[in-house]
Design a protein around this motif. Structure first.
Motif, mmCIF file in Angstrom:
data_model
loop_
_atom_site.group_PDB
_atom_site.id
_atom_site.type_symbol
_atom_site.label_atom_id
_atom_site.label_comp_id
_atom_site.label_asym_id
_atom_site.label_seq_id
_atom_site.Cartn_x
_atom_site.Cartn_y
_atom_site.Cartn_z
ATOM 1 N N HIS A 99 0.811 -1.309 0.057
ATOM 2 C CA HIS A 99 -0.010 0.099 0.089
ATOM 3 C C HIS A 99 0.847 1.316 0.187
ATOM 4 O O HIS A 99 0.385 2.293 -0.029
ATOM 5 C CB HIS A 99 -1.136 -0.005 1.220
ATOM 6 N N GLY A 100 2.330 1.004 -0.018
ATOM 7 C CA GLY A 100 3.027 2.194 -0.117
ATOM 8 C C GLY A 100 3.595 2.410 1.149
ATOM 9 O O GLY A 100 4.848 2.398 1.401
ATOM 10 N N GLY A 101 2.929 2.786 2.190
ATOM 11 C CA GLY A 101 3.483 2.884 3.567
ATOM 12 C C GLY A 101 3.645 1.591 4.509
ATOM 13 O O GLY A 101 3.975 1.608 5.315
ATOM 14 N N TRP A 102 2.806 0.725 4.066
ATOM 15 C CA TRP A 102 2.716 -0.610 4.765
ATOM 16 C C TRP A 102 2.149 -1.609 3.633
ATOM 17 O O TRP A 102 1.735 -1.305 2.695
ATOM 18 C CB TRP A 102 1.534 -0.654 6.023
ATOM 19 N N SER A 103 2.059 -2.977 4.095
ATOM 20 C CA SER A 103 1.735 -3.954 3.099
ATOM 21 C C SER A 103 1.257 -5.097 3.842
ATOM 22 O O SER A 103 1.319 -5.194 5.128
ATOM 23 C CB SER A 103 3.019 -4.455 2.300
ATOM 24 N N HIS A 104 0.606 -6.012 3.143
ATOM 25 C CA HIS A 104 -0.002 -7.230 3.849
ATOM 26 C C HIS A 104 0.010 -8.265 2.894
ATOM 27 O O HIS A 104 0.404 -8.145 1.682
ATOM 28 C CB HIS A 104 -1.418 -7.052 4.420
ATOM 29 N N TYR A 105 0.074 -9.594 3.130
ATOM 30 C CA TYR A 105 0.227 -10.744 2.465
ATOM 31 C C TYR A 105 -1.156 -10.715 1.533
ATOM 32 O O TYR A 105 -2.087 -10.197 1.995
ATOM 33 C CB TYR A 105 0.357 -12.036 3.289
ATOM 34 N N ALA A 106 -1.052 -11.389 0.600
ATOM 35 C CA ALA A 106 -2.211 -11.637 -0.328
ATOM 36 C C ALA A 106 -3.131 -12.742 0.231
ATOM 37 O O ALA A 106 -2.927 -13.495 0.867
ATOM 38 C CB ALA A 106 -1.551 -12.450 -1.697
ATOM 39 N N PRO A 107 -4.497 -12.080 -0.165
ATOM 40 C CA PRO A 107 -5.415 -12.985 0.207
ATOM 41 C C PRO A 107 -5.224 -14.427 -0.130
ATOM 42 O O PRO A 107 -4.698 -14.507 -1.290
ATOM 43 C CB PRO A 107 -6.638 -12.548 -0.136
ATOM 44 N N GLN A 108 -5.609 -15.673 0.408
ATOM 45 C CA GLN A 108 -4.932 -16.955 0.032
ATOM 46 C C GLN A 108 -5.703 -17.462 -1.185
ATOM 47 O O GLN A 108 -5.215 -17.930 -2.006
ATOM 48 C CB GLN A 108 -5.616 -17.842 1.053
ATOM 49 N N GLU A 109 -7.004 -16.902 -1.448
ATOM 50 C CA GLU A 109 -7.777 -17.489 -2.671
ATOM 51 C C GLU A 109 -7.073 -16.794 -3.770
ATOM 52 O O GLU A 109 -6.960 -17.192 -4.869
ATOM 53 C CB GLU A 109 -9.314 -16.873 -2.574
ATOM 54 N N GLN A 110 -6.672 -15.106 -3.723
ATOM 55 C CA GLN A 110 -6.018 -14.587 -4.768
ATOM 56 C C GLN A 110 -4.536 -15.029 -4.925
ATOM 57 O O GLN A 110 -4.159 -15.258 -6.240
ATOM 58 C CB GLN A 110 -5.793 -13.169 -4.384
#
Length: 111
Positions: free
Chosen positions: A96-107
């Protein structure tokens, strides 16, 4: 990358105020650890080279923010992001630019 043997370098700290920073050993290439050591000793040339190095390295990690967040459970679902993929095309992370997260499992599985 080939590593160079460790060398001891003595740098004079007797600089005149306003004198231009001079390359400690003209024609020699310095690795990052050597530049950090010189900078810790107060060498302005080494400080400038570390800044250049950091700016060059930072461009490798700049995101495009051209994609949209695909995670419906994310507070910023649909907002601009950079999608980070593995070599095999699997979605690894949503930046997201300033932070991130793992991809959703289904994606991640669908990629």
């Amino acid at each position: 990358m080939l590593s160079r043997p460790e060398r001891s370098i003595a740098i004079s700290t007797n600089r005149l105020p306003g004198a231009p920073a001079r390359h400690p050993e003209s024609g020699r290439r310095y690795d990052r650890a050597e530049l950090e050591e010189l900078a810790a000793q107060g060498d302005p040339w080494a400080h400038a080279k570390l800044d250049d190095w950091d700016l060059y390295e930072a461009t490798d990690y700049v995101g495009s923010l051209r994609d949209r967040c695909p995670d419906a459970s994310c507070e910023l679902y649909g907002e601009r992001v950079t999608l980070c993929y593995a070599d095999d095309g699997t979605l690894l992370e949503v930046d997201h630019g300033g932070w991130s997260h793992y991809a959703p499992q289904e994606q991640a599985k669908a990629s």
